[in-house]
Each structure stands twice: as structure tokens, then as C-alpha cells.
Motif scaffolding. Structure first.
Motif, PDB file in Angstrom:
ATOM      1  N   GLY A 252      -7.501   1.888   5.239  1.00  0.00           N
ATOM      2  CA  GLY A 252      -8.683   1.237   5.749  1.00  0.00           C
ATOM      3  C   GLY A 252      -9.005   0.336   4.436  1.00  0.00           C
ATOM      4  O   GLY A 252      -9.958  -0.129   4.510  1.00  0.00           O
ATOM      5  N   ASP A 253      -8.272   0.387   3.418  1.00  0.00           N
ATOM      6  CA  ASP A 253      -8.368  -0.341   2.155  1.00  0.00           C
ATOM      7  C   ASP A 253      -8.382  -1.765   2.261  1.00  0.00           C
ATOM      8  O   ASP A 253      -7.542  -2.196   3.108  1.00  0.00           O
ATOM      9  N   ASP A 254      -9.033  -2.608   1.260  1.00  0.00           N
ATOM     10  CA  ASP A 254      -8.579  -3.953   1.382  1.00  0.00           C
ATOM     11  C   ASP A 254      -7.375  -4.232   0.157  1.00  0.00           C
ATOM     12  O   ASP A 254      -7.028  -5.360   0.416  1.00  0.00           O
ATOM     13  N   TYR A 255      -6.763  -3.476  -0.219  1.00  0.00           N
ATOM     14  CA  TYR A 255      -5.462  -3.568  -0.807  1.00  0.00           C
ATOM     15  C   TYR A 255      -4.833  -2.367  -1.110  1.00  0.00           C
ATOM     16  O   TYR A 255      -5.295  -1.166  -0.835  1.00  0.00           O
ATOM     17  N   CYS A 256      -3.699  -2.236  -1.564  1.00  0.00           N
ATOM     18  CA  CYS A 256      -2.737  -0.998  -1.936  1.00  0.00           C
ATOM     19  C   CYS A 256      -2.847  -0.770  -3.484  1.00  0.00           C
ATOM     20  O   CYS A 256      -2.709  -1.872  -4.199  1.00  0.00           O
ATOM     21  N   CYS A 257      -3.080   0.330  -3.939  1.00  0.00           N
ATOM     22  CA  CYS A 257      -3.258   0.705  -5.577  1.00  0.00           C
ATOM     23  C   CYS A 257      -2.233   1.772  -5.698  1.00  0.00           C
ATOM     24  O   CYS A 257      -2.156   2.742  -5.045  1.00  0.00           O
ATOM     25  N   PHE A 258      -1.472   1.566  -6.798  1.00  0.00           N
ATOM     26  CA  PHE A 258      -0.278   2.367  -7.247  1.00  0.00           C
ATOM     27  C   PHE A 258      -0.582   2.731  -8.542  1.00  0.00           C
ATOM     28  O   PHE A 258      -0.729   1.733  -9.378  1.00  0.00           O
ATOM     29  N   VAL A 259      -0.584   4.139  -8.876  1.00  0.00           N
ATOM     30  CA  VAL A 259      -0.917   4.654 -10.293  1.00  0.00           C
ATOM     31  C   VAL A 259       0.612   5.178 -10.900  1.00  0.00           C
ATOM     32  O   VAL A 259       0.876   6.093  -9.983  1.00  0.00           O
ATOM     33  N   ILE A 260       1.133   4.535 -11.731  1.00  0.00           N
ATOM     34  CA  ILE A 260       2.339   5.125 -12.208  1.00  0.00           C
ATOM     35  C   ILE A 260       2.190   5.799 -13.608  1.00  0.00           C
ATOM     36  O   ILE A 260       1.535   5.183 -14.583  1.00  0.00           O
ATOM     37  N   GLY A 261       2.972   6.955 -13.446  1.00  0.00           N
ATOM     38  CA  GLY A 261       2.798   7.958 -14.858  1.00  0.00           C
ATOM     39  C   GLY A 261       4.129   8.827 -14.896  1.00  0.00           C
ATOM     40  O   GLY A 261       4.784   8.846 -13.883  1.00  0.00           O
ATOM     41  N   PRO A 262       4.096   9.429 -15.909  1.00  0.00           N
ATOM     42  CA  PRO A 262       5.277  10.334 -16.268  1.00  0.00           C
ATOM     43  C   PRO A 262       5.488  11.709 -15.129  1.00  0.00           C
ATOM     44  O   PRO A 262       4.341  11.779 -14.883  1.00  0.00           O
ATOM     45  N   ASP A 263       6.497  11.909 -14.790  1.00  0.00           N
ATOM     46  CA  ASP A 263       6.488  12.983 -13.991  1.00  0.00           C
ATOM     47  C   ASP A 263       6.440  14.209 -14.821  1.00  0.00           C
ATOM     48  O   ASP A 263       7.484  14.617 -15.845  1.00  0.00           O
ATOM     49  N   GLU A 264       5.588  14.886 -14.700  1.00  0.00           N
ATOM     50  CA  GLU A 264       5.284  16.187 -15.683  1.00  0.00           C
ATOM     51  C   GLU A 264       5.951  17.404 -15.193  1.00  0.00           C
ATOM     52  O   GLU A 264       6.113  18.300 -15.939  1.00  0.00           O
TER      53      GLU A 264
END
Length: 265
Positions: A252-264
Motif C-alpha cells: 500500500g506504499d507509494d513506492y518500493c524501498c530497498f535497504v542494502i547492507g552487509p550480510d552479518e
């Protein structure tokens, strides 16, 4: 690895419903329908466990748990090894690849009018790209409506696509790579990408090809895009990276958002 199944309340019966899980094993595809087996597999997804630990988690008799473990082992869904501190005991672990799940009691309401509208527009436009876009979405919507989740397969396909295009998009300069990625997304009709933040790396996607036309399920649906981004940035940083989708059209959001970080892990 097994995805964490989310039990849901059936609106008609008011009872807890458990998804049916599907695995790829050495012997082929295996469908696990037993709630007890699903509980065991969810526990093993967290960590490898001994027989006694599984009995405690399952809350069933030793004979019942033993029968389920033998069945899962026979079907190559799980495996076992000797306990490091007691040769008489075994440690059990996942020995297959989770590829999806379905919940027959929780099918999403059909969106036939929307599909008919898209088909009519397609006929009027005669656009080959829109034709394949419609095919992709129609297939996925039908699967969603039947309660079938293919996100694990889409994610794996995304990783393969990202790996294939990595050399074409890669640049030592992060800004240039991000621009290459944005140009690639735009040129291939995947939507519009915006870099919202660099530390941590946060990417927003508008007009998302993968999920914009999907029903509003309340959950993230961009498994393919997440896989592509995971592969691209794992290659760029030369170490495993993970992608978390925090916003999505399907939520239901107005856009898609991706947070990219190291695999811990």
C-alpha cells in the motif's frame, strides 16, 4: 533454508491455518502438509537441533516426532549427523531448498476486472513489452490468488539476472554504478530508481514493474528486484550483501524501498 511461515487466522473458521511448504530435494519436489512437520522445519531453520530439542519444541511424543523425522529424512528434506558430544545421538539439519508455500484457506480475492481492463488496454495498444508485462503479472496474480508463494524462486532468479548483468553495470565509482543501474532500470521498463541515501545505501523504486499491478497483500512483493540488487552489490563490494524491502506498492506504499547492507551472518 526454510522461510519463516506466518500462520494466519482463517476468516471463515476463526482457526489458525498453517501454510503448506514446498521443497526442492535430491529426489524432486516435496510438499509438506503436516503442521507438526512444518513446526519442526521452522525450528530447524533457526538452527540445527538434537532429537530431544525437537521433541520439546514440537510438544509431541517421542514416537510421533521420530516418525516425522524419519519421513522427512527419507524424503531428503532434512539430514542428520552424529552428535559431537554423544555418539548415540544425532543432530538434525535442513537438507533441501525451500521454494515456496501455499495456504489453501487464505486465497486473496480475485481481481478479474483489473485483469480484463489490462487485457483490453493491451489489445488497443499492441505493445509487445506490455504483453509480456501482462503475462508476468497475470501468472503471478493467479498464483497469489491460490495462496501460492513463489518469492524464493523469484529471488533466486533475480540473483542470477544480477550476476549476468554485473559486468555491464559495474563501475569502481559508486556514483557511476548507481547511475548505470538507474539507466538500466529505466531503459528496460523496470521503473524509475532514486538513490535516497548512501550510508546505509537506500534505493527507492517508482512505477515498479514487479509489484505495482499486484493486489495489495500487505507484504513486500519485490523478490525478483531484491535478488538483482543483492547480486549487483555483492559483486561491487566483493562480499555478501542483503537487501531488505521496507516499503512496497503491494503493502500500500507509494513506492518500493530497498535497504542494502552487509550480510552479518
Amino acid at each position: 533454508m526454510v522461510s519463516k511461515n506466518k500462520n494466519q487466522i482463517n476468516k471463515k473458521t476463526g482457526q489458525l491455518s498453517k501454510p503448506i511448504t514446498i521443497f526442492a530435494t535430491k529426489k524432486g519436489v516435496n510438499v509438506v502438509k503436516s503442521p507438526v512437520k512444518s513446526l519442526i522445519l521452522n525450528a530447524l531453520n533457526e538452527k540445527d537441533l538434537s532429537f530431544d530439542e525437537i521433541v520439546k519444541i514440537a510438544g509431541k511424543s517421542k514416537s510421533t516426532v521420530s516418525a516425522h523425522l524419519k519421513s522427512l529424512t527419507r524424503d531428503s528434506v532434512i539430514g542428520s549427523r552424529t552428535h559431537p558430544h554423544d555418539q548415540r545421538k544425532k543432530i538434525f539439519f535442513i537438507n533441501s531448498r525451500y521454494i515456496g508455500d501455499m495456504n489453501p484457506q487464505e486465497a486473496i480475492e480475485r481481481e478479474e476486472q483489473k485483469v480484463e481492463f489490462l487485457i483490453q488496454n493491451l489489445i488497443d495498444q499492441g505493445n509487445p513489452f506490455e504483453f509480456f508485462r501482462l503475462m508476468f503479472h497475470t501468472l503471478r496474480v493467479e498464483l497469489i490468488q491460490e495462496g501460492i508463494n513463489i518469492d524464493p524462486l523469484l529471488h533466486q532468479a533475480g540473483i542470477r539476472i544480477g550476476q549476468s548483468f554485473y559486468q555491464k553495470l559495474q563501475d569502481p565509482d559508486m556514483d557511476k554504478m548507481l547511475q548505470n543501474l538507474a539507466d538500466f532500470w529505466q531503459a528496460n521498463g523496470l521503473g524509475t530508481i532514486e538513490v535516497f541515501n548512501k550510508e546505509p545505501l537506500v534505493i527507492r523504486a517508482y512505477d515498479c514493474f514487479e509489484c505495482e499491478l499486484l493486489p495489495k497483500t500487505g507484504e513486500s512483493a519485490c523478490a525478483l528486484d531484491s535478488g538483482i540488487l543483492e547480486a549487483l552489490f555483492s559483486g561491487h563490494f566483493a562480499k555478501p550483501m542483503v537487501v531488505e524491502e521496507t516499503k512496497c506498492y503491494a503493502k500500500g506504499d507509494d513506492y518500493c524501498c530497498f535497504v542494502i547492507g552487509p550480510d552479518e551472518e
